[in-house]
Design an enzyme around this catalytic site. Structure first.
Site, PDB file in Angstrom:
ATOM      1  N   GLN A 176      83.589 -18.537  -0.129  1.00  0.00           N
ATOM      2  CA  GLN A 176      82.868 -18.990   1.060  1.00  0.00           C
ATOM      3  C   GLN A 176      83.493 -18.409   2.329  1.00  0.00           C
ATOM      4  O   GLN A 176      82.863 -18.407   3.381  1.00  0.00           O
ATOM      5  CB  GLN A 176      82.906 -20.520   1.153  1.00  0.00           C
ATOM      6  CG  GLN A 176      82.097 -21.201   0.080  1.00  0.00           C
ATOM      7  CD  GLN A 176      82.205 -22.717   0.135  1.00  0.00           C
ATOM      8  OE1 GLN A 176      82.502 -23.302   1.171  1.00  0.00           O
ATOM      9  NE2 GLN A 176      81.948 -23.356  -0.988  1.00  0.00           N
ATOM     10  N   CYS A 177      84.766 -17.963   2.241  1.00  0.00           N
ATOM     11  CA  CYS A 177      85.409 -17.361   3.414  1.00  0.00           C
ATOM     12  C   CYS A 177      84.864 -15.948   3.597  1.00  0.00           C
ATOM     13  O   CYS A 177      84.833 -15.179   2.646  1.00  0.00           O
ATOM     14  CB  CYS A 177      86.915 -17.240   3.214  1.00  0.00           C
ATOM     15  SG  CYS A 177      87.741 -18.796   2.977  1.00  0.00           S
ATOM     16  N   THR A 220      62.201  -9.746  13.524  1.00  0.00           N
ATOM     17  CA  THR A 220      62.135  -9.998  14.967  1.00  0.00           C
ATOM     18  C   THR A 220      61.826  -8.733  15.758  1.00  0.00           C
ATOM     19  O   THR A 220      61.111  -8.776  16.757  1.00  0.00           O
ATOM     20  CB  THR A 220      63.494 -10.580  15.431  1.00  0.00           C
ATOM     21  OG1 THR A 220      63.638 -11.868  14.855  1.00  0.00           O
ATOM     22  CG2 THR A 220      63.593 -10.691  16.936  1.00  0.00           C
ATOM     23  N   THR A 230      66.630  -9.580  10.412  1.00  0.00           N
ATOM     24  CA  THR A 230      68.085  -9.651  10.264  1.00  0.00           C
ATOM     25  C   THR A 230      68.525 -10.692   9.235  1.00  0.00           C
ATOM     26  O   THR A 230      69.606 -10.576   8.662  1.00  0.00           O
ATOM     27  CB  THR A 230      68.761  -9.979  11.619  1.00  0.00           C
ATOM     28  OG1 THR A 230      68.269 -11.230  12.096  1.00  0.00           O
ATOM     29  CG2 THR A 230      68.492  -8.892  12.640  1.00  0.00           C
ATOM     30  N   ASP A 231      67.679 -11.710   8.995  1.00  0.00           N
ATOM     31  CA  ASP A 231      68.135 -12.836   8.163  1.00  0.00           C
ATOM     32  C   ASP A 231      68.589 -12.413   6.772  1.00  0.00           C
ATOM     33  O   ASP A 231      69.589 -12.914   6.269  1.00  0.00           O
ATOM     34  CB  ASP A 231      67.019 -13.884   8.037  1.00  0.00           C
ATOM     35  CG  ASP A 231      66.806 -14.650   9.340  1.00  0.00           C
ATOM     36  OD1 ASP A 231      67.700 -14.614  10.207  1.00  0.00           O
ATOM     37  OD2 ASP A 231      65.740 -15.277   9.483  1.00  0.00           O
ATOM     38  N   ASP A 233      58.565 -11.930   7.944  1.00  0.00           N
ATOM     39  CA  ASP A 233      59.803 -12.494   8.470  1.00  0.00           C
ATOM     40  C   ASP A 233      60.727 -12.442   7.259  1.00  0.00           C
ATOM     41  O   ASP A 233      60.376 -12.946   6.175  1.00  0.00           O
ATOM     42  CB  ASP A 233      59.543 -13.941   8.900  1.00  0.00           C
ATOM     43  CG  ASP A 233      60.782 -14.608   9.470  1.00  0.00           C
ATOM     44  OD1 ASP A 233      61.852 -14.501   8.838  1.00  0.00           O
ATOM     45  OD2 ASP A 233      60.679 -15.256  10.510  1.00  0.00           O
ATOM     46  N   SER A 234      61.893 -11.846   7.385  1.00  0.00           N
ATOM     47  CA  SER A 234      62.688 -11.589   6.178  1.00  0.00           C
ATOM     48  C   SER A 234      63.210 -12.864   5.522  1.00  0.00           C
ATOM     49  O   SER A 234      63.734 -12.819   4.411  1.00  0.00           O
ATOM     50  CB  SER A 234      63.822 -10.597   6.456  1.00  0.00           C
ATOM     51  OG  SER A 234      64.900 -11.221   7.095  1.00  0.00           O
TER      52      SER A 234
HETATM   53  N1  ASP Z   1      63.643 -14.430  10.978  1.00  0.00           N
HETATM   54  C1  ASP Z   1      63.785 -13.050  11.392  1.00  0.00           C
HETATM   55  C2  ASP Z   1      63.785 -12.179  10.155  1.00  0.00           C
HETATM   56  O1  ASP Z   1      64.779 -12.124   9.479  1.00  0.00           O
HETATM   57  C3  ASP Z   1      65.040 -12.893  12.174  1.00  0.00           C
HETATM   58  C4  ASP Z   1      65.314 -11.509  12.688  1.00  0.00           C
HETATM   59  O2  ASP Z   1      64.703 -10.522  12.359  1.00  0.00           O
HETATM   60  O3  ASP Z   1      66.273 -11.399  13.504  1.00  0.00           O
HETATM   61  O4  ASP Z   1      62.805 -11.575   9.838  1.00  0.00           O
END
Ligand code: ASP
Length: 339
Positions: free
Chosen positions: A272-273, A13, A89-90, A57-58
């Site tokens: 999962q927690c 992003t 971020t993903d 896009d990650s």
């Molecule tokens: N879909 C984006 C990614 O992971 C989301 C982001 O960067 O916040 O590349």
């Protein structure tokens, strides 16, 4: 300030631009960043920006990309004092974990960051995240892979993306922060890993070698059997309930897992927690997993467990040595004795 930092832009992003109504990674990030930084460049370390040939896009990342990114860092290791990796971020927590294992014995900072709002959009968080990361990448006290996001400095293999729509997206649920950027940059010198002797290992990852399975109420033996029947599969991250519990009343399901383990698939149990640790001795439903040879992942994050399993398999571990290494702390990824 005469320290030199290499910025590697990989997509995400942070550098996205609008195309046909949705965001896609945009190129020429270096010039765009310099135009938007705002901070006088003299206040920052000298930095060069390079970008991957294919920006992603990650969400599209696979373990092969860990290899590509690490290869760039290793090739430039001696030329720079620190590194900033701009990443979506993903899956940033997966990459940060993988890089921490690959760059064993790091003696320089590698700071991963990104943003929730693209650089050129109003109220972007990119400028703050990149500025802070550049400053941290110039700090000689940091000798490890970290995530820096919204003022938090997190050990890479302890990081998790926990929020989708807050700017404060990342946290370190099972380990203290390594630092904070408030009015001053504060580092927890008592927690930072000491500078090591670079002992990097850059293996070829088998992208289908590891899978992840989240338990859910009513999961059947057939689901477990089908994932364990994937021919390339060598390792499975099992995301169990609470302190490491699985539906032990379903004998077929436990048998399916046991058969997979007996065929040589290594299964590691994480919770999962987001907070807390696995204890395969606390309940009968966890003890059933211990009995069939599931490895306790203690307080490893699911992302670190996935990357660790991939890394150890790709560097030649198997069987008992793989199970032992999974439970041994690496680069600060575990803080409790697995049981
Ligand atoms: N879909 C984006 C990614 O992971 C989301 C982001 O960067 O916040 O590349």
């Amino acid at each position: 300030m005469n320290r030199r930092v290499l910025v590697l832009y990989t997509g995400g992003t942070i550098g996205m631009v609008s195309s046909g109504g949705s965001y896609v990674p945009g190129a020429a990030f270096g010039d765009r960043l310099t135009r938007h930084l705002g901070t006088p460049l003299e206040a920052l370390p000298h930095f060069d920006v390079i970008e991957l040939d294919q920006l992603i896009d990650s969400a599209n990342l696979s373990p092969t990309h860990w290899h590509t990114m690490a290869e760039v860092l290793i090739r430039n290791w001696e030329r720079y004092d620190g590194f900033v990796l701009l990443h979506g971020t993903d899956t940033m927590a997966y990459t940060a974990s993988a890089l921490s294992y690959i760059l064993k014995g790091a003696n320089k900072p590698v700071i991963l960051t990104g943003s929730q709002i693209p650089l050129e959009q109003p109220r972007t968080d990119a400028v703050d995240n990149v500025t802070t990361s550049l400053m941290l990448a110039a700090r000689p006290e940091i000798s490890e892979v970290c995530v820096c996001f919204r003022g938090k400095l997190i050990r890479g293999n302890r990081s998790r993306k926990l929020k989708t729509s807050e700017l404060d997206a990342f946290d370190s649920p099972n380990a203290p922060l390594l630092g904070r950027a408030a009015i001053h940059l504060e580092l927890r010198h008592d927690l930072l890993l000491p500078a090591g002797q670079p002992d990097f290992q850059l293996p070829d990852f088998e992208h289908a070698g590891v899978a992840s399975l989240v338990l859910y109420p009513g999961i059947s033996a057939a689901v477990v059997e089908s994932i364990l029947a994937i021919p390339e599969l060598k390792g499975l991250v099992l995301q169990s309930y609470g302190a490491g519990n699985a539906p032990d009343a379903d004998a077929d399901l436990i048998k399916a897992l046991e058969q997979g383990i007996n065929r040589g698939i290594t299964v590691i149990n994480v919770s999962q927690c987001p907070f807390g640790q696995i204890s395969q001795t606390a309940y009968a439903s966890g003890a059933a997993l211990a009995r069939i040879g599931v490895v306790s992942g203690a307080d490893l994050t699911p992302e670190a467990a996935f990357a660790k399993l991939h890394f150890l398999l790709a560097t030649g571990y198997s069987g008992a040595s793989l199970r032992r290494e999974l439970q041994r702390p690496r680069q600060g990824d575990l803080s409790v004795q697995p049981h």
